[in-house]
Each structure stands twice: as C-alpha cells, then as structure tokens.
Motif scaffolding. Structure first.
Motif, PDB file in Angstrom:
ATOM      1  N   PHE A  40     -10.590  13.690  25.905  1.00 56.04           N
ATOM      2  CA  PHE A  40      -9.730  14.241  24.867  1.00 56.04           C
ATOM      3  C   PHE A  40      -8.271  14.162  25.273  1.00 56.04           C
ATOM      4  N   LEU A  55      -6.848  14.729  14.066  1.00 61.61           N
ATOM      5  CA  LEU A  55      -7.270  15.305  15.344  1.00 61.61           C
ATOM      6  C   LEU A  55      -7.895  16.678  15.140  1.00 61.61           C
ATOM      7  N   LYS A  56      -7.265  17.482  14.323  1.00 60.29           N
ATOM      8  CA  LYS A  56      -7.749  18.843  14.095  1.00 60.29           C
ATOM      9  C   LYS A  56      -9.105  18.838  13.392  1.00 60.29           C
ATOM     10  N   TYR A  59     -11.622  17.443  16.270  1.00 59.28           N
ATOM     11  CA  TYR A  59     -11.772  18.271  17.478  1.00 59.28           C
ATOM     12  C   TYR A  59     -11.322  19.707  17.196  1.00 59.28           C
ATOM     13  N   TYR A  61     -12.330  22.513  18.099  1.00 59.24           N
ATOM     14  CA  TYR A  61     -12.401  23.446  19.227  1.00 59.24           C
ATOM     15  C   TYR A  61     -11.048  23.616  19.912  1.00 59.24           C
ATOM     16  N   PHE A  62     -10.223  22.581  19.865  1.00 57.38           N
ATOM     17  CA  PHE A  62      -8.992  22.581  20.639  1.00 57.38           C
ATOM     18  C   PHE A  62      -7.751  22.923  19.825  1.00 57.38           C
ATOM     19  N   GLU A 120     -21.185  19.079  24.166  1.00 55.84           N
ATOM     20  CA  GLU A 120     -20.262  17.963  24.321  1.00 55.84           C
ATOM     21  C   GLU A 120     -19.325  18.278  25.486  1.00 55.84           C
ATOM     22  N   PHE A 122     -15.648  17.467  27.332  1.00 54.01           N
ATOM     23  CA  PHE A 122     -14.317  16.919  27.109  1.00 54.01           C
ATOM     24  C   PHE A 122     -13.430  17.171  28.325  1.00 54.01           C
ATOM     25  N   VAL A 139     -19.457  23.227  23.713  1.00 52.17           N
ATOM     26  CA  VAL A 139     -18.428  22.419  24.368  1.00 52.17           C
ATOM     27  C   VAL A 139     -18.253  22.839  25.816  1.00 52.17           C
TER      28      VAL A 139
END
Length: 320
Positions: A40, A55-56, A59, A61-62, A120, A122, A139
C-alpha cells in the motif's frame, strides 16, 4: 464480537520420531488461502491528489472518515514521509521471507482458533515510531519503515532499547502480539503477578503460533539480553519473592519491570546490565511451567485462567 474457541484434542508437545510434532504436521495441512503482501505504501506514494477518491474506495481501512482529504494530500507531499518511503524501498529485499512467515503464523492461528479468517496484509509508512504491526480480522497493517534494522540511519537519535526491536524478525512476533489481545482474558486484579502472567500468556501464544522463532525474537531482546535473563533467572525470582512483589499492587512495578525501558529497576548495581521488561520474561516462565505440568490444559483454557490459579499450579522453580 464474541470469539468461539476450537478445543484441542491433542497435547501441545506430542513429538514424532522425526522430530516434528504431530500437531505441526497437522498445521502444515491447514488451508488458509493465499497470503500476499500488498505494498500500500507503493500505491499511496505513487498516486496523485486527484487519485484520492479511487484510493479511498479501494482501501477504506486506511482513510478514516473523520480526516479531511487535505491530511492525505499533505502526507503524499511531505518530504519526511517521502524520505521514509525512499529508505524503505532500498531495504525491502530484507523481507523476502515475510509472506512465508506470515503464512505459517496464520496456519497456526487457524488451527488453534476456529474463528480465524485470513486477513489481507498491507505494508504502510508511518511517522510514529511507537506504531507496530497491527492485526485485525480483516487487515494486517505493517509499518514497514519501522523494521529496517537497528543500524538504519532513520533511527538515529532514538533510544537503543527501542531501535533493537526495529528488526525484520520482529514483524511476525508483533502481529502475534496484536492478535493475542483478542483472546487473552484481562487481569482480574492489579497485582504484579496478574500483570506479568497476562504478558506471559501473550508470549506463550508466540511459543505456539511461531514455534520456530527464537526466544529473543519473541521478547524483542538481543541474544545477549535473552542469555542474561536465562543465566540470572534464579536471582530475579529470589528478588521478587524476598521483596514480596508478586501480590503487590504498586503501579510503579510496571515501570520497573514491564514497560519498555533500557533496563529493569531492581535498584541494585546490576541494573545497567539487565534488559528491560524482566517481569514479563518471568511471567512467561511461570506460564510455560504451568503448561508443562498440566498437559491436559488447552491453549484456550490457559488464556482464560486467572494468574493466581496458574501460579499455584505451575510448580514453577527457576533454573539453577
């Protein structure tokens, strides 16, 4: 969410004639799906501000919703973060066994905990030197710039006891530590014994989940620090007993023997020779003794058993 544990039928130490335990043979057969590390950090720092919506979405989670997009744009363009990313790219070859190591750990997690599902994985870049690899059921996030090796120039100025844990071999133990918090019952009281046995359980989970890791790696010690603890086990124990520390509720004991520190604080001349967190190391030995002397106890039973019961039934005696 309530966790449901898989009750184990086999003892943890059943060893076959070829040196590999029967349980380890069974664990090798566990199906967990593919373990693939997603960079990532590459995705993020090779993107432009206009890429943020995609991106949002990809992903989530971030990207916590309470942060405005300006935070992420500033992060993309921050010179210091770019430096962390550049140095990480130089050193990434050090992590060539990471996928295999995580796969092995995940297989062990699945074997012992039937609610486990493969998350997952990252890699990220973090400017917080206290942030370690984090596990969640969905994650695993690894701040890869914090595992480049203790001699990396990025860590200049940080205390040596902290940067000694910035080694690649600390990633999987840190993932297990994070994983363990979902399963270990919290201490029932504020005694020193309850505290050190709590962390002793976490370390015992590392014994079970990453059995091929060294004791030093499980503790985040150097080999020399682990050897010091082993050679001085009886003296440490004598100090704890003579000073009646086990059932003491003084909060300062955590700072002296549990929290990360350059050394443990016995208030003796040997303090500067000792590694920090020796209370945790002793809690580990108590838990190990308990499991060795109570072979019918499953891992799940251990994690839910109170510290005093563990201590009373451990028959723990330090090695001479």
């Amino acid at each position: 969410m309530k966790k449901y544990f898989l009750l184990l039928i086999f003892p943890l130490v059943l060893i076959s004639c070829n040196g590999k335990s029967e349980i380890e043979k069974e664990i090798e057969k566990v199906e967990i799906g593919e373990v693939k590390i997603v960079r990532f950090d590459d995705v993020f720092y090779n993107s432009k501000p206009e890429d943020l919506p995609k991106l949002k979405e990809a992903y989530p989670y971030f990207f916590p919703q309470n942060f405005p997009d300006s935070v992420w744009v500033n992060n993309m363009n921050d010179p210091f973060m770019r430096q962390l990313k550049e140095e990480t790219d130089k050193e990434f070859a050090k992590f060539n066994t990471l996928e295999g190591d995580l796969e092995s750990a995940f297989k062990h997690m699945k074997y012992y905990f039937n609610d486990f599902s493969t998350p997952e994985v990252f890699t990220i870049i973090s400017d917080n030197e206290n942030q370690r690899a984090v596990y969640s059921p969905e994650v695993v996030a690894i701040p890869i710039n914090l595992y480049l090796g203790k001699d990396n120039k990025l860590y200049d100025g940080l205390p040596s006891y902290q940067v000694q844990t910035f080694e690649p071999n600390q990633i999987v133990p840190d993932v297990v530590s994070s994983f363990a918090t979902d399963y270990i019952a919290p201490p029932k009281n504020r005694t020193f014994l309850a505290l050190i046995v709590y962390f002793g359980k976490e370390l015992y989970m590392k014994d079970v989940i990453i059995p091929n890791a060294t004791d030093a790696a499980k503790m985040g010690y150097t080999d020399e620090q682990e050897l010091w603890a082993e050679e001085n086990e009886s003296e440490i124990w004598r100090y704890f007993i003579e000073n009646k520390l086990l059932f003491d509720t003084d909060a300062k004991l955590a700072a002296r023997f549990v929290n990360p520190a350059p050394f443990s604080k016995f208030y003796l001349e040997l303090d500067n020779e000792s590694p920090g967190r020796l209370g945790i190391w002793m809690g580990w030995q108590i838990v190990r003794a308990y499991m060795e002397n109570n072979k019918d106890v499953t891992l799940q039973n251990l994690l839910n058993t109170d510290a005093k019961t563990i201590f009373d039934n451990s028959k723990y005696k330090p090695k001479k």
